[in-house]
Design an enzyme around this catalytic site. Structure first.
Site, short mmCIF file in Angstrom:
data_model
loop_
_atom_site.label_atom_id
_atom_site.label_comp_id
_atom_site.label_asym_id
_atom_site.label_seq_id
_atom_site.Cartn_x
_atom_site.Cartn_y
_atom_site.Cartn_z
N GLY A 14 -4.21 15.91 -0.81
CA GLY A 14 -5.18 15.21 -1.67
C GLY A 14 -4.83 15.09 -3.14
N MET A 92 -3.09 10.15 7.63
CA MET A 92 -1.90 10.10 8.48
C MET A 92 -2.13 9.38 9.81
SD MET A 92 0.17 11.38 6.44
CE MET A 92 1.62 11.56 7.46
N ASN A 109 -3.45 1.22 0.82
CA ASN A 109 -2.69 2.42 1.18
C ASN A 109 -1.63 2.65 0.10
OD1 ASN A 109 -1.70 4.60 2.82
ND2 ASN A 109 -0.01 3.26 3.45
N HIS A 111 2.21 4.32 -0.35
CA HIS A 111 3.36 4.75 0.45
C HIS A 111 4.50 5.17 -0.48
CE1 HIS A 111 6.03 4.93 3.88
NE2 HIS A 111 6.93 4.30 3.14
N GLU A 144 -2.17 -4.67 10.29
CA GLU A 144 -1.98 -3.85 11.49
C GLU A 144 -0.59 -3.26 11.64
OE1 GLU A 144 -3.88 -4.70 15.22
OE2 GLU A 144 -5.04 -6.27 14.24
N GLY A 145 0.33 -3.67 10.80
CA GLY A 145 1.68 -3.12 10.91
C GLY A 145 1.79 -1.76 10.24
N ASP A 147 2.89 -0.04 7.28
CA ASP A 147 3.28 -0.23 5.88
C ASP A 147 3.79 -1.65 5.59
OD1 ASP A 147 2.69 2.51 5.42
OD2 ASP A 147 4.66 3.06 6.18
N GLU A 176 3.08 7.72 -8.05
CA GLU A 176 1.97 7.39 -7.15
C GLU A 176 0.64 7.55 -7.89
OE1 GLU A 176 1.87 9.07 -3.21
OE2 GLU A 176 4.02 9.40 -3.21
#
Ligand code: GRF
Length: 202
Positions: A14, A92, A109, A111, A144-145, A147, A176
């Site tokens: 987190g 995850m 998201n 990454h 839906e992929g 990343d 990030e």
């Protein structure tokens, strides 16, 4: 105008959640985190949320018959809390059709690589093993992929000659923490315009 509400999905440590909390407090991110949901009851992120006075709950995949039922529960909780955007921060799991159709262009998201290089797990180790000289992080909308969704913001970090996975991960993590706030702030200010897979910043 009231701050727009977001929900944050987590599974572990987190630190990205913490960066959002800190930046909201510092007045540089004009949103309110209305709920933090973890699929893992042991996630340290839950303690961070509670310490900040944010509603935190656990929704475990194992309690549901299938992925769609799990995602329905996630989605209902987010809606109940008034979330308009879902930020995955170290969550995850790959979200499926049910969830993505319910939150079109409303899921982000983060990454730890410069996508489309090194998608999936262990992106930092992948970059070192490949011999990349520059890596970094990407905030993207989720499709839906794995990343693969439209890219909102990227920040670079050098890969050094004798880097370990931990050292590179820490260097990328600093980026990030900046990138996620920036992307969510742009969203909150209505400055993201998406056309196909291109995200224009207005
Ligand atoms: C980060 O490296 C993020 O890019 C990846 O998972 C990690 C989560 O870290 N998706 P934290 O839980 O936010 O500290």
């Amino acid at each position: 105008m009231a701050d727009r509400k977001i929900g944050v999905l987590v599974s572990g440590r987190g630190s990205n959640l913490q960066a959002l909390i800190d930046n909201i407090r510092a007045g540089v991110l004009p949103v309110k985190i209305s709920v933090v949901i973890s699929d893992n009851g042991a996630a340290y992120a839950l303690a961070r949320a509670r310490a900040a006075g944010i509603a935190a709950c656990v929704i475990e995949r194992g309690r549901f018959a299938d992925k769609a039922a799990f995602e329905k529960a996630l989605s209902e909780k987010l809606e109940e809390c008034g979330a308009e955007l879902v930020a995955m921060a170290g969550f995850m799991r790959l979200l499926g059709t049910y969830f993505i159709n319910r939150w079109p262009l409303r899921i982000m998201n983060i990454h730890p690589s410069l996508l489309p290089s090194f998608p999936g797990l262990n992106a930092q180790a992948q970059a070192i093993e490949y011999g990349a000289k520059i890596s970094g992080c990407t905030v993207h909308f989720v499709d839906e992929g794995m990343d693969t969704g439209p890219i909102i913001i990227q920040k670079a970090a050098p890969v050094l000659g004798n880097d370990t996975e931990d050292a590179l991960s820490a260097r990328i993590l600093e980026q990030e923490h900046l990138a996620y706030t920036e992307a969510i702030r742009l969203w909150a200010e209505n400055r993201l315009e998406v056309s196909g897979r291109l995200v224009k910043i207005k």
